[in-house]
Write a protein that holds these residues in place. Structure first.
Motif, PDB file in Angstrom:
ATOM      1  N   GLU A 150       0.839  -1.202   0.000  1.00  0.00           N
ATOM      2  CA  GLU A 150       0.000   0.000   0.000  1.00  0.00           C
ATOM      3  C   GLU A 150       0.877   1.257   0.000  1.00  0.00           C
ATOM      4  O   GLU A 150       0.572   2.240  -0.687  1.00  0.00           O
ATOM      5  CB  GLU A 150      -0.925   0.000   1.218  1.00  0.00           C
ATOM      6  CG  GLU A 150      -2.070  -0.993   1.147  1.00  0.00           C
ATOM      7  CD  GLU A 150      -3.146  -0.567   0.156  1.00  0.00           C
ATOM      8  OE1 GLU A 150      -3.084   0.571  -0.347  1.00  0.00           O
ATOM      9  OE2 GLU A 150      -4.049  -1.385  -0.121  1.00  0.00           O
ATOM     10  N   ARG A 151       1.963   1.202   0.753  1.00  0.00           N
ATOM     11  CA  ARG A 151       2.885   2.334   0.780  1.00  0.00           C
ATOM     12  C   ARG A 151       3.515   2.532  -0.590  1.00  0.00           C
ATOM     13  O   ARG A 151       3.712   3.672  -1.044  1.00  0.00           O
ATOM     14  CB  ARG A 151       3.955   2.084   1.849  1.00  0.00           C
ATOM     15  CG  ARG A 151       4.987   3.184   1.991  1.00  0.00           C
ATOM     16  CD  ARG A 151       5.632   3.158   3.376  1.00  0.00           C
ATOM     17  NE  ARG A 151       6.221   1.876   3.710  1.00  0.00           N
ATOM     18  CZ  ARG A 151       7.437   1.486   3.322  1.00  0.00           C
ATOM     19  NH1 ARG A 151       8.172   2.293   2.573  1.00  0.00           N
ATOM     20  NH2 ARG A 151       7.926   0.319   3.689  1.00  0.00           N
ATOM     21  N   ALA A 154       0.997   4.265  -2.819  1.00  0.00           N
ATOM     22  CA  ALA A 154       0.860   5.682  -2.475  1.00  0.00           C
ATOM     23  C   ALA A 154       2.038   6.505  -2.977  1.00  0.00           C
ATOM     24  O   ALA A 154       1.875   7.676  -3.349  1.00  0.00           O
ATOM     25  CB  ALA A 154       0.716   5.835  -0.960  1.00  0.00           C
ATOM     26  N   SER A 155       3.226   5.894  -3.025  1.00  0.00           N
ATOM     27  CA  SER A 155       4.418   6.626  -3.459  1.00  0.00           C
ATOM     28  C   SER A 155       4.631   6.562  -4.967  1.00  0.00           C
ATOM     29  O   SER A 155       5.550   7.199  -5.484  1.00  0.00           O
ATOM     30  CB  SER A 155       5.654   6.057  -2.756  1.00  0.00           C
ATOM     31  OG  SER A 155       5.902   4.716  -3.170  1.00  0.00           O
ATOM     32  N   ASP A 160      -1.499   1.666  -9.453  1.00  0.00           N
ATOM     33  CA  ASP A 160      -2.677   1.972  -8.640  1.00  0.00           C
ATOM     34  C   ASP A 160      -3.694   0.841  -8.649  1.00  0.00           C
ATOM     35  O   ASP A 160      -4.413   0.645  -7.660  1.00  0.00           O
ATOM     36  CB  ASP A 160      -3.352   3.254  -9.151  1.00  0.00           C
ATOM     37  CG  ASP A 160      -2.537   4.501  -8.832  1.00  0.00           C
ATOM     38  OD1 ASP A 160      -1.744   4.443  -7.874  1.00  0.00           O
ATOM     39  OD2 ASP A 160      -2.686   5.508  -9.549  1.00  0.00           O
TER      40      ASP A 160
END
Length: 206
Positions: A150-151, A154-155, A160
């Motif tokens: 998930e990190r 997000a980065s 996605d």
């Protein structure tokens, strides 16, 4: 009053208890790895560790209880090792890469880690004995992987549209398979299986 040279400080009751539990758990690991789960009895564990059967039961409990204690110990050690080897600032891709490396290294060098997967294999034939403890341990690893994935999303390191739960299960399942292969085929060079594990790390978005 002068201290007598050469005399060791007497251990406290807590220190003696901690030492006996450690020695008994180490004996349990050795027996599982060398002789199999079925040979891990309170009598055999106590004998190898240098304690009585009664003390073994007092410290570790009965068979299912001692296995759960060993699983809890492995989870704690793994959590501490990951926190040390993979700092929070590590990018997501590198974190998963390091996690895979740690898994392979521990399978080769950490007896308690190998013993854990022997218990995993045993739980498949006797799910009532260890099923819940094994499930909790694997859920713990899955949560770690999902958080890193998930990190990475997000980065912008990972796509996605990636399903992080499915990807975490895919990575975990492959690494579990490696551990079971090592158990079934001890002469197998598991390092040959590493490239396929790395291939499970999500690709960068185009």
């Amino acid at each position: 009053m002068l201290k007598r040279v050469g005399l060791e400080k007497k251990k406290t009751q807590g220190e003696r208890r901690e030492e006996s539990e450690r020695r008994l758990l180490d004996a349990l690991v050795e027996i599982i790895n060398e002789d199999g789960i079925q040979m891990a009895t309170c009598e055999s564990i106590g004998r190898r560790a240098g304690y009585s059967r009664g003390l073994t039961i007092q410290r570790l409990g009965k068979k299912d209880e001692m296995f759960v204690t060993l699983i809890d110990r492995m989870v704690t050690e793994t959590n501490q090792n990951l926190a040390c080897e993979i700092p929070k600032e590590t990018c997501a891709r590198e974190a998963i890469h390091r996690y895979i490396d740690i898994h392979f290294d521990d399978l080769q060098n950490k007896p308690s880690y190998r013993a854990y997967f022997a218990l995993v294999a045993g739980s498949m034939t006797d799910i009532a004995l260890l099923g819940e403890a094994i499930k909790q341990a694997h859920d713990f690893i899955k949560q770690i992987l999902v958080a890193v994935l998930e990190r990475g999303k997000a980065s912008g390191e990972f796509p996605d549209e990636m399903d992080t739960a499915i990807r975490a299960v895919s990575i975990g399942s492959y690494l579990l398979g490696v551990a079971l292969q090592q158990k079934l085929h001890p002469k197998l060079d598991i390092k040959l299986l590493k490239p396929a594990a790395y291939a499970l790390i999500p690709l960068k978005p185009e």
